[in-house]
Design an enzyme around this catalytic site. Structure first.
Site, PDB file in Angstrom:
ATOM      1  N   ASP A   1      70.557  46.661  44.107  1.00  0.00           N
ATOM      2  CA  ASP A   1      70.965  46.415  45.497  1.00  0.00           C
ATOM      3  C   ASP A   1      69.809  46.167  46.452  1.00  0.00           C
ATOM      4  O   ASP A   1      69.959  46.315  47.662  1.00  0.00           O
ATOM      5  CB  ASP A   1      71.824  47.576  46.017  1.00  0.00           C
ATOM      6  CG  ASP A   1      71.065  48.894  46.042  1.00  0.00           C
ATOM      7  OD1 ASP A   1      69.922  48.933  45.563  1.00  0.00           O
ATOM      8  OD2 ASP A   1      71.627  49.887  46.542  1.00  0.00           O
TER       9      ASP A   1
ATOM     10  N   HIS B   1      31.057  35.240  38.209  1.00  0.00           N
ATOM     11  CA  HIS B   1      32.077  34.469  38.924  1.00  0.00           C
ATOM     12  C   HIS B   1      31.418  33.499  39.908  1.00  0.00           C
ATOM     13  O   HIS B   1      30.217  33.561  40.173  1.00  0.00           O
ATOM     14  CB  HIS B   1      33.060  35.395  39.650  1.00  0.00           C
ATOM     15  CG  HIS B   1      32.442  36.297  40.689  1.00  0.00           C
ATOM     16  ND1 HIS B   1      32.059  35.864  41.936  1.00  0.00           N
ATOM     17  CD2 HIS B   1      32.165  37.637  40.660  1.00  0.00           C
ATOM     18  CE1 HIS B   1      31.583  36.883  42.630  1.00  0.00           C
ATOM     19  NE2 HIS B   1      31.623  37.971  41.883  1.00  0.00           N
TER      20      HIS B   1
ATOM     21  N   HIS C   1      43.769  32.098  47.186  1.00  0.00           N
ATOM     22  CA  HIS C   1      43.058  31.066  46.422  1.00  0.00           C
ATOM     23  C   HIS C   1      43.822  29.777  46.713  1.00  0.00           C
ATOM     24  O   HIS C   1      44.776  29.433  46.024  1.00  0.00           O
ATOM     25  CB  HIS C   1      43.040  31.397  44.930  1.00  0.00           C
ATOM     26  CG  HIS C   1      42.051  32.466  44.593  1.00  0.00           C
ATOM     27  ND1 HIS C   1      40.844  32.208  43.979  1.00  0.00           N
ATOM     28  CD2 HIS C   1      42.060  33.798  44.809  1.00  0.00           C
ATOM     29  CE1 HIS C   1      40.159  33.333  43.830  1.00  0.00           C
ATOM     30  NE2 HIS C   1      40.896  34.319  44.319  1.00  0.00           N
TER      31      HIS C   1
ATOM     32  N   ARG D   1      29.811  43.552  46.025  1.00  0.00           N
ATOM     33  CA  ARG D   1      30.220  42.206  46.430  1.00  0.00           C
ATOM     34  C   ARG D   1      30.316  42.193  47.957  1.00  0.00           C
ATOM     35  O   ARG D   1      30.791  43.162  48.557  1.00  0.00           O
ATOM     36  CB  ARG D   1      31.562  41.814  45.802  1.00  0.00           C
ATOM     37  CG  ARG D   1      31.969  40.376  46.071  1.00  0.00           C
ATOM     38  CD  ARG D   1      33.073  39.891  45.135  1.00  0.00           C
ATOM     39  NE  ARG D   1      34.336  40.618  45.244  1.00  0.00           N
ATOM     40  CZ  ARG D   1      34.780  41.481  44.334  1.00  0.00           C
ATOM     41  NH1 ARG D   1      34.061  41.749  43.248  1.00  0.00           N
ATOM     42  NH2 ARG D   1      35.942  42.096  44.494  1.00  0.00           N
TER      43      ARG D   1
END
Length: 445
Positions: A34, A351, A362, A410
Site C-alpha cells: 500500500d 578514478h 552523473h 577526496r
C-alpha cells in the site's frame, strides 16, 4: 514562451519535418502492498515539460510545410476522490494552460491518439531500447497503423533514438539552470559545514548523515541527489561506501560525499576532515596534496580547453606528490610522467577527476567530440557544468609507508564554465586546513 516550451521548440526544430517524438516520464514503483517509493520524475521529461506528475507522456510533432510544430501532453484526469488520498493533480486542461502545451489528453487516450498521430509520419523518435514496456507499446502503435495499409495509410519507416538530441541540449546549462544549481550548491555547502560543526569522536557516521539531510530539507531541497557517503577511517578508501554505520574514532579522517537535489538539479560535494578537528602531519600532507591537485585542475578549465585537460593537470600533481611522499618508489621512475605512463598511481588514485553535473548527478552528454575523427576529448564551452574531485586512497600494503595507511581523501566542488574561465558553485563548503580546523566540533550556531 516558457523555458520548457522553448526547449520543446528547439527539439522539434532538430527533428525531420512531420516526424513525431514520444517521451514518457518515470513510472511509480511499489514499495509494498500500500505504498510506493518516493516518486521522482524522469529527467528528460522534466527538462521538456516542468511537469512532475507520474503517468504522463509528452508527444512532439515537428513542423511540416504550413503545419506548425505541436506539443501534446497526456496525463492523469482530474479525480477529486483520488486527490483526497494522494493530493492535487492538474488534469489535462489545467496542465495544458499551466505548462504551455498545444494540446492535452487523458493518459487513457494515449494508444488511440498515437495510432492517429503516427499515420503517414516518416520517422518516430523515442528512447529506443531504454524501456521494454515502451518498446512493446510502440510496437502496438505501429501494428495498428500498418493495419490501415489498404486505406493508403503508412506507418513510420524508421526509428530514431531521441535521447542523444536531448543529451546535447542538456549538456549546456542556461542562466536559469545555473541559478538553481548555484542555490543547490549553497544548500549543500551549508550542510557540509553543519556536519563539520557536529562531528565528535565516537559518533556514528549516520549521525553526520542526519545533519546533512536536515540541512538539505530545511532549506527546501526535495531529495539527496544520491545516497550520501559518510566514510570514516578505512571506509574512506572505499569509493562508493554508503553503509554509514561505523563509529568514528579519535585521530581519524571522515570523508563526506553528499549533495542535495533542488528543483530537479543536483549538487555534488566531497569534503574530508579530521573527526577531532586536528589533522595529523601525515593526514595534512596528503590533504594539501589533493587540494593542490584540485587547484591545478581549476586552472585548466576554460572555454576551448579539452575536457581531459583538468584531469591530466590534477593527475600530474597527485603523482608527483606520491613520488615525493614515498607512496610510489622514486627509484623506479625519473618523474611523474614516467610513473603515469606505467600507471603507478592507480593503487592510490583510480578514478577520473570529474563528470558532467546537472539534472542527474552523473549527467548526460558525451565526453568525446563526436564530430571529430578519432573522437578526441571535446572542448569545454560556457554553460557546461562539471565536478572537480581529485582524491587519494591509501590502503595497507607492503612498501607503502605505514603512517599513510587507511587514509582516504577526496575534495570535490561543482564548477560551471564561463566566458572567461569558470565559476565555483560550491564555495560555501569549508575547504582549507585553517577553515576546517576552526570549524570541526564547534557545535551548531
Amino acid at each position: 514562451m516558457t523555458v520548457h516550451a522553448a526547449r520543446r521548440a528547439r527539439l522539434a526544430a532538430q527533428m525531420q519535418p512531420g516526424a513525431v517524438a514520444v517521451l514518457p516520464t518515470a513510472p511509480e514503483v511499489a514499495r509494498n502492498s500500500d505504498s510506493d517509493y518516493p516518486y521522482r520524475h524522469d529527467s528528460y521529461f522534466y527538462y521538456l515539460t516542468g511537469f512532475t506528475e507520474p503517468e504522463s507522456v509528452l508527444v512532439l510533432v515537428a513542423a511540416s510545410g504550413d503545419a506548425p510544430a505541436r506539443s501534446i501532453l497526456f496525463c492523469r484526469e482530474k479525480n477529486l476522490e483520488r486527490e483526497i488520498w494522494d493530493g492535487y493533480r492538474y488534469g489535462p486542461e489545467a496542465a495544458r494552460t499551466a505548462f504551455g502545451f498545444d494540446e492535452a489528453w487523458p493518459i487513457d487516450a494515449l494508444d488511440a491518439q498515437m495510432a492517429k498521430l503516427l499515420a503517414n509520419v516518416p520517422v518516430l523518435y523515442y528512447a529506443v531500447g531504454a524501456s521494454g514496456a515502451l518498446d512493446a507499446q510502440v510496437t502496438g502503435w505501429i501494428k495498428t497503423v500498418r493495419a490501415q495499409a489498404r486505406s493508403g495509410v503508412t506507418a513510420p519507416a524508421s526509428f530514431q533514438h531521441l535521447l542523444p538530441l536531448l543529451d546535447e541540449m542538456r549538456l549546456v546549462k542556461d542562466q536559469e539552470e545555473q541559478a538553481v544549481m548555484l542555490r543547490a550548491g549553497l544548500i549543500s555547502g551549508q550542510a557540509h559545514a553543519r556536519a563539520m560543526r557536529a562531528a565528535r569522536p565516537g559518533m556514528a557516521e549516520y549521525e553526520l548523515e542526519a545533519e546533512l539531510l536536515y540541512e538539505f530539507r530545511r532549506n527546501g531541497a526535495q531529495f539527496p541527489a544520491y545516497t550520501s557517503i559518510v566514510a570514516s577511517g578505512p571506509n574512506a578508501c572505499v569509493l562508493h561506501y554508503n553503509a554509514n554505520d561505523r563509529r568514528m574514532q579519535d585521530g581519524e579522517l571522515v570523508l563526506i560525499d553528499a549533495g542535495c537535489e533542488l528543483d530537479g538539479y543536483a549538487s555534488d560535494i566531497t569534503r574530508t576532515f579530521p573527526v577531532n578537528g586536528r589533522f595529523t602531519q601525515p593526514q595534512r600532507a596528503l590533504y594539501e596534496l589533493v587540494l593542490a591537485a584540485q587547484d591545478a585542475a581549476f586552472a585548466a578549465i576554460a572555454p576551448g580547453q579539452p575536457y581531459s585537460a583538468f584531469h591530466e593537470a590534477a593527475l600530474h600533481v597527485l603523482t608527483a606528490g606520491m613520488l615525493d611522499l614515498g607512496l610510489i618508489d622514486r627509484a623506479r621512475y625519473a618523474n611523474a610522467d614516467d610513473a603515469i605512463a606505467d600507471k603507478a598511481h592507480l593503487p592510490f588514485y583510480m578514478h577520473g577527476t570529474g563528470h558532467w553535473l546537472g539534472m542527474d548527478v552523473h549527467d548526460v552528454g558525451s565526453y568525446r567530440d563526436l564530430a571529430e575523427p578519432g573522437k578526441p576529448s571535446r572542448p569545454l564551452v560556457p554553460g557546461m557544468t562539471l565536478t572537480v574531485e581529485p582524491g587519494i586512497y591509501v590502503r595497507p600494503s607492503e612498501g607503502v609507508p605505514e603512517q599513510f595507511w587507511n587514509i582516504g581523501i577526496r575534495i570535490e566542488d561543482d564548477v560551471v564554465v564561463t566566458e572567461d574561465g569558470y565559476r565555483i558553485l560550491t564555495g560555501a563548503a569549508p575547504k582549507t586546513v585553517a577553515e576546517i580546523e576552526a570549524l570541526v566540533g564547534k557545535g551548531q550556531a
